[in-house]
Design an enzyme around this catalytic site. Structure first.
Site, PDB file in Angstrom:
ATOM      1  N   THR A  41       0.840  -1.208   0.000  1.00  0.00           N
ATOM      2  CA  THR A  41       0.000   0.000   0.000  1.00  0.00           C
ATOM      3  C   THR A  41       0.874   1.257   0.000  1.00  0.00           C
ATOM      4  OG1 THR A  41      -1.696  -1.191   1.226  1.00  0.00           O
ATOM      5  CG2 THR A  41      -1.833   1.205   1.262  1.00  0.00           C
ATOM      6  N   HIS A  44       2.194   1.821  -3.383  1.00  0.00           N
ATOM      7  CA  HIS A  44       1.177   2.425  -4.266  1.00  0.00           C
ATOM      8  C   HIS A  44       0.998   3.916  -3.943  1.00  0.00           C
ATOM      9  CE1 HIS A  44      -0.037  -1.161  -6.377  1.00  0.00           C
ATOM     10  NE2 HIS A  44      -0.290  -1.803  -5.263  1.00  0.00           N
ATOM     11  N   ILE A 192       4.031 -10.851   1.761  1.00  0.00           N
ATOM     12  CA  ILE A 192       2.852 -11.567   2.278  1.00  0.00           C
ATOM     13  C   ILE A 192       2.824 -13.005   1.754  1.00  0.00           C
ATOM     14  CG2 ILE A 192       0.333 -11.513   2.566  1.00  0.00           C
ATOM     15  CD1 ILE A 192       1.696  -9.067   3.750  1.00  0.00           C
TER      16      ILE A 192
END
Ligand SMILES: [Zn+2]
Ligand SMILES: [Zn+2]
Length: 379
Positions: A41, A44, A192
């Site tokens: 995130t 981004h 992840i």
């Protein structure tokens, strides 16, 4: 204090700023940050692309005021605000100054339909730390007490505590369906995906197959427990037949590596549109596909929707955030195991001082990395 702020809605636009230490409001806890980690995130937000940008455009003031970013961090409690529930006697896990804490990054409303159904991870009123309010790429952060997760400092070192939030994504994904005795295929072994290998393996997956375009990451994948790694061509050669051939090739290799099993659980963690199709093709009939990777584009077209999903009887499950607090409780169990902590540390490839955040972002975007951690300089 020093903090990393996003100052405008465009690529880059980060600054290393001198700002006030936040006030510890009622119901809040002030934390002195020890370490933080970079999330997809954040990448981004940095590159200003994809679905994260669209979410920010629709739910924030779009960085008209600079915002401290970052939502994966740990630190020490320095102040417990008034009216903090969870601080007093009778609380399951009292919050006290000096504790080493991690944080749930989603602030949930507790009032919407989903919250009342106990599905806090899909709260419709949620606010995200480092997006909707100031984040943890700073020397101090004030957060609601409900986000605090208290660690046992004897068991959880700082570098593990600062990645518990993203590790929790993997715990959520890899325990959504019991991986025991199953063949698990993971597309995209960024942090992840790598954490998911650790969790699936810790919970007894029989076979783990990792697929990625980066040899560096596949190497990490085998170090943390993948039995087979498959290197796929990056964005294979534009034309549809070429891409279909590459998909068939990977599906064939997965079939061979899985035998005598078949791909029971498939995790799509790359967000690449080709990988989404390949993941669906690879899943066995009646298998389950967990979708976590965020594509850079809004619309995704499935090539063989009827064959792969309907006739295949496949279950598709979107995974977002962590189950509050079930995932955290499972995470605590896992990180108390020395073998799991060793593997988590293997995923952390780079530890860089806060002030050199540009270097950290480049490291992460370049994909020659596992998890990139930012460390507050200790003086
Ligand atoms: Zn994150
Ligand atoms: Zn809610």
């Amino acid at each position: 204090m020093k903090a990393i702020r996003k100052t405008a809605p465009r690529p880059g636009a980060l600054e290393w700023a001198e700002v006030h230490v936040p006030e510890c409001g009622p119901g809040e806890v002030l934390v002195r940050v020890r370490a933080a980690s970079l999330c997809g995130t954040d990448a981004h937000i940095y590159s200003w692309d994809g679905s994260v940008r669209d979410m920010i455009l629709t739910t924030t003031d779009n960085f008209r005021r600079p915002r401290i970013i970052g939502h994966e961090f740990c630190g020490e409690v320095v102040e417990v605000g008034r009216e903090v529930r969870g601080a007093g006697p009778g609380a399951a896990e009292p919050i006290r100054p000096g504790q080493l804490v991690s944080a749930e990054s989603h602030i949930v409303c507790g009032a919407c339909y989903q919250c009342r159904r106990g599905q806090f991870q899909v709260c419709t009123g949620e606010r995200i730390i480092g997006v909707h309010r100031d984040g943890g790429f700073a020397e101090y952060i004030a957060i609601p007490a409900a986000c605090i997760w208290v660690n046992d400092p004897a068991l959880v070192p700082v570098e593990v505590a600062c990645v518990e939030e993203p590790f929790g994504n993997a715990v959520h994904a890899a325990t959504e369906y019991d991986p025991r005795g199953q063949c698990v295929v993971i597309f995209g072994v960024g942090p992840i995906g790598l954490f998911s290998i650790i969790v699936a393996s810790a919970f007894g997956a029989e076979r783990i197959i990792a697929v990625d375009t980066a040899a560096f990451r596949l190497d990490l994948a085998s170090r943390v427990g993948a039995h087979t790694t498959l290197l796929t061509a990056p964005a294979p050669g534009g034309d549809a037949p070429g891409r279909a051939r590459e998909r068939e090739r990977i599906v064939g290799l997965i079939r061979d590596a899985a035998a005598p099993f078949e791909a029971d659980l498939v995790f799509e963690m790359s967000g690449h549109t080709d990988a989404i199709d390949t993941a669906l093709r690879a899943a066995r009939r009646g298998g389950k596909v967990l979708l976590f990777g965020l594509p850079k584009v809004q619309a995704v077209t499935l090539e063989r929707y009827a064959e792969d999903v309907i006739f295949g009887g496949v279950t598709l499950k979107g995974i977002v955030g962590r189950k509050i607090y079930d995932t955290w409780i499972r995470t605590r169990e896992l990180v108390s195991r020395p073998d799991v902590r060793t593997r988590i540390r293997a995923v952390i490839t780079d530890t860089i001082p806060f002030a050199r955040y540009e270097e950290a972002f480049q490291k992460m975007i370049g994909r020659e990395s596992g998890k990139v951690v930012l460390r507050v300089s200790q003086d």
